[in-house]
Write a protein that holds these residues in place. Sequence first.
Motif, PDB file in Angstrom:
ATOM      1  N   UNK A 117       0.837  -1.193   0.000  1.00  0.00           N
ATOM      2  CA  UNK A 117       0.000   0.000   0.000  1.00  0.00           C
ATOM      3  C   UNK A 117       0.873   1.244   0.000  1.00  0.00           C
ATOM      4  N   UNK A 118       0.221   2.408   0.030  1.00  0.00           N
ATOM      5  CA  UNK A 118       0.948   3.681   0.073  1.00  0.00           C
ATOM      6  C   UNK A 118       1.794   3.827   1.336  1.00  0.00           C
ATOM      7  N   UNK A 119       1.449   3.063   2.367  1.00  0.00           N
ATOM      8  CA  UNK A 119       2.204   3.088   3.623  1.00  0.00           C
ATOM      9  C   UNK A 119       3.441   2.188   3.580  1.00  0.00           C
ATOM     10  N   UNK A 120       3.695   1.548   2.424  1.00  0.00           N
ATOM     11  CA  UNK A 120       4.846   0.655   2.206  1.00  0.00           C
ATOM     12  C   UNK A 120       4.746  -0.654   2.994  1.00  0.00           C
ATOM     13  N   UNK A 121       3.561  -0.981   3.500  1.00  0.00           N
ATOM     14  CA  UNK A 121       3.332  -2.252   4.173  1.00  0.00           C
ATOM     15  C   UNK A 121       2.654  -3.220   3.211  1.00  0.00           C
ATOM     16  N   UNK A 122       2.813  -4.509   3.460  1.00  0.00           N
ATOM     17  CA  UNK A 122       2.175  -5.534   2.634  1.00  0.00           C
ATOM     18  C   UNK A 122       0.704  -5.637   3.043  1.00  0.00           C
ATOM     19  N   UNK A 123      -0.199  -5.404   2.076  1.00  0.00           N
ATOM     20  CA  UNK A 123      -1.637  -5.469   2.343  1.00  0.00           C
ATOM     21  C   UNK A 123      -2.265  -6.740   1.766  1.00  0.00           C
ATOM     22  N   UNK A 124      -1.591  -7.375   0.829  1.00  0.00           N
ATOM     23  CA  UNK A 124      -2.128  -8.611   0.244  1.00  0.00           C
ATOM     24  C   UNK A 124      -0.984  -9.537  -0.131  1.00  0.00           C
ATOM     25  N   UNK A 125      -1.204 -10.826   0.110  1.00  0.00           N
ATOM     26  CA  UNK A 125      -0.283 -11.869  -0.330  1.00  0.00           C
ATOM     27  C   UNK A 125      -1.129 -12.863  -1.115  1.00  0.00           C
ATOM     28  N   UNK A 126      -0.806 -13.013  -2.382  1.00  0.00           N
ATOM     29  CA  UNK A 126      -1.496 -13.973  -3.230  1.00  0.00           C
ATOM     30  C   UNK A 126      -0.542 -15.089  -3.607  1.00  0.00           C
ATOM     31  N   UNK A 127      -0.887 -16.308  -3.240  1.00  0.00           N
ATOM     32  CA  UNK A 127      -0.022 -17.461  -3.495  1.00  0.00           C
ATOM     33  C   UNK A 127      -0.722 -18.373  -4.494  1.00  0.00           C
ATOM     34  N   UNK A 128      -0.027 -18.685  -5.567  1.00  0.00           N
ATOM     35  CA  UNK A 128      -0.480 -19.688  -6.535  1.00  0.00           C
ATOM     36  C   UNK A 128       0.523 -20.823  -6.443  1.00  0.00           C
ATOM     37  N   UNK A 129       0.028 -22.041  -6.201  1.00  0.00           N
ATOM     38  CA  UNK A 129       0.952 -23.163  -6.030  1.00  0.00           C
ATOM     39  C   UNK A 129       0.425 -24.416  -6.706  1.00  0.00           C
ATOM     40  N   UNK A 130       1.372 -25.305  -6.993  1.00  0.00           N
ATOM     41  CA  UNK A 130       1.028 -26.610  -7.546  1.00  0.00           C
ATOM     42  C   UNK A 130       2.051 -27.624  -7.043  1.00  0.00           C
ATOM     43  N   UNK A 131       1.705 -28.902  -7.121  1.00  0.00           N
ATOM     44  CA  UNK A 131       2.609 -29.947  -6.656  1.00  0.00           C
ATOM     45  C   UNK A 131       3.792 -30.057  -7.618  1.00  0.00           C
ATOM     46  N   UNK A 132       4.899 -30.497  -7.072  1.00  0.00           N
ATOM     47  CA  UNK A 132       6.070 -30.789  -7.901  1.00  0.00           C
ATOM     48  C   UNK A 132       7.043 -29.632  -7.976  1.00  0.00           C
ATOM     49  N   UNK A 133       8.209 -29.951  -8.518  1.00  0.00           N
ATOM     50  CA  UNK A 133       9.272 -28.978  -8.692  1.00  0.00           C
ATOM     51  C   UNK A 133       9.221 -28.390 -10.099  1.00  0.00           C
ATOM     52  N   UNK A 134       9.735 -27.182 -10.220  1.00  0.00           N
ATOM     53  CA  UNK A 134       9.760 -26.508 -11.520  1.00  0.00           C
ATOM     54  C   UNK A 134      10.709 -27.255 -12.452  1.00  0.00           C
ATOM     55  N   UNK A 135      10.289 -27.427 -13.676  1.00  0.00           N
ATOM     56  CA  UNK A 135      11.126 -28.068 -14.694  1.00  0.00           C
ATOM     57  C   UNK A 135      11.719 -26.954 -15.541  1.00  0.00           C
ATOM     58  N   UNK A 136      13.029 -26.984 -15.640  1.00  0.00           N
ATOM     59  CA  UNK A 136      13.731 -25.963 -16.421  1.00  0.00           C
ATOM     60  C   UNK A 136      14.195 -26.576 -17.726  1.00  0.00           C
ATOM     61  N   UNK A 137      13.709 -26.033 -18.863  1.00  0.00           N
ATOM     62  CA  UNK A 137      14.081 -26.645 -20.172  1.00  0.00           C
ATOM     63  C   UNK A 137      15.551 -26.450 -20.479  1.00  0.00           C
TER      64      UNK A 137
END
Length: 120
Positions: free
Chosen positions: A100-120
Amino acid sequence: MAAIAQVVPTATAATFDAYAADLAPDLAVTINGAPVAHDKAAWVAMERHRLGKLDRHVISYTPGWDSILVLDECDDRSDVPAGVIADPRYRTRAIRYTFGDDHLVHAIGIIETEGLMIRP
């Protein structure tokens, strides 16, 4: 953005209070779109329970104008009973911390899935 030092690394007992200080009282946290914490107190309690029980590796992060996006891989072992050998269940997550304008965290949005990231 000073908060990068608090929200990007995995919180420890030594750094947790500084992490919590950057959270706004009206913090809202979602995981895959579902609300999991409606205020700072609820989220801090959940995160404090995970201290030392999260095997986490930050892949990268991107600071934006009013947010930080963190990509990580983690295994949350906070629900594993003492003495039980852990069965790792890694997840890959994208975590967006919105400020926010106060420099504090007002929202945390987490998107997750099972498994590890695959790097091509």
